[in-house]
Design an enzyme around this catalytic site. Structure first.
Site: not given
Length: 339
Positions: A116, A169, A190, A252, A254
């Protein structure tokens, strides 16, 4: 005594108006220095004198701008995708508060195109604005896909009293040194991810796992992308609160050298006992830096955490929780706002 000229009266009236508007728009305040704020422009779709969209206000700023320009965004919901392009730094976006000034859209599918709000240049300030990606928030029937609310790609960002709202995300915090203070970040998977070098101070992380969509068994708060031992990136959460619905991991990995530190933060019972996942760095757990220090709450019990959870002393942790982690040269103190 000198008489009051029309010029002096207009100038004084303009300064008073700006001061009143500053106090009404969020808790961060303009420090009153005309040498620091060169210009103020206003977004108000209900007044023909001002810009109707946030993007049109940004478009009016010249390329290679070197002076702080403030964009006052009137209360309302702005249904638009907003981008600050390269070469348009030194922008201060000021809204009326996270419940009052909302920029919302519903793009999804790809992390690098769905945001956005996207910001490329360095030297950006944001206060009192909600950035929202509506996809997957209001509907449980849609498949889970990346749907970014904001993508931060420049250096020296201060984001104060703002909100990032999404599911998967939510906040793509990918590059540069960033300071988030008293922000609210919501999501399920995430929802704070990327490779930036950032401190989140006094922020609230709100989980919405198990609600939108209901088939998610558990969520993940962070997915940090530090990819080498010399990479300065990392997410530091200082005096933050984790709350919401459903169960989640704190993070976690990435990338192979993922670094996340929670310091003096409060965890509700939403945090899974195992706490963390090596994910993309399985077999390289020794490279990962996942730290919990001085945290409280039901979810802060580390007795059942992953065995490779980083053991750090307070001295080790303070080098990251101190603002010098992102601000060795003092750029935060030179910003034209107080927070």
């Amino acid at each position: 005594m000198k008489g009051v000229t029309i010029h002096n009266f207009c100038y004084s009236y303009f300064k008073v108006c700006l001061l009143v508007m500053s106090l009404a728009y969020g808790s961060a305040e303009w420090d009153g220095s005309s040498s620091q704020i060169a210009k103020t422009i206003i977004v108000n779709p209900n007044d023909a004198r001002y810009f109707k969209t946030v993007q049109s206000a940004i478009d009016s700023i010249p390329l290679q701008n070197q002076d702080w320009i403030r964009i006052l965004i009137s209360n309302g919901i702005y249904s638009e995708k907003v981008t600050i392009p390269r070469g348009k730094g030194y922008i201060y976006m000021q809204g009326g508060g996270i419940e009052k000034t909302i920029i919302a859209y519903g793009d999804h599918q790809l992390t690098n195109t769905s945001a956005t709000f996207t910001s490329y240049p360095s030297n950006i300030i944001i206060t009192g604005i909600t950035f929202k990606n509506k996809y997957n928030i209001a509907s449980s029937s849609s498949p889970t896909k990346p749907a970014v609310a904001a993508m931060m790609l420049g250096d020296k960002y201060a984001i104060i009293d703002s909100s990032f709202d999404g599911f998967q995300d939510t906040l793509y915090d990918d590059y540069g040194r960033h300071y988030y203070k008293r922000c609210v970040i919501s999501g399920g998977i995430d929802f704070i991810f990327g490779g930036a070098q950032s401190i989140f101070e006094g922020c609230t992380l709100k989980l919405r796992v198990g609600i939108y969509p209901p088939n998610e068994v558990y969520g993940t708060i962070t997915a940090q992308g530090r990819d080498s031992p010399t990479d300065k990136g990392g997410f530091v959460f200082k005096d933050c609160t984790v709350m919401g619905s459903g169960k989640a991991l704190l993070g976690r990995a990435w990338k192979s050298y993922s670094r996340v530190i929670f310091y003096r933060s409060m965890f509700s019972d939403n945090i899974l006992p195992i706490g963390w996942d090596a994910w993309k760095a399985k077999g390289q757990e020794g490279h990962i830096t996942f730290v919990e220090f001085g945290c409280t709450g039901v979810g802060a019990d580390t007795s059942k955490r992953v065995p490779w959870l980083t053991k750090a002393s307070e001295k080790d942790v303070l080098q990251f929780t101190n603002l010098t982690f992102i601000d060795e040269e003092g750029w935060l103190s030179r910003l034209p706002i107080k927070f």
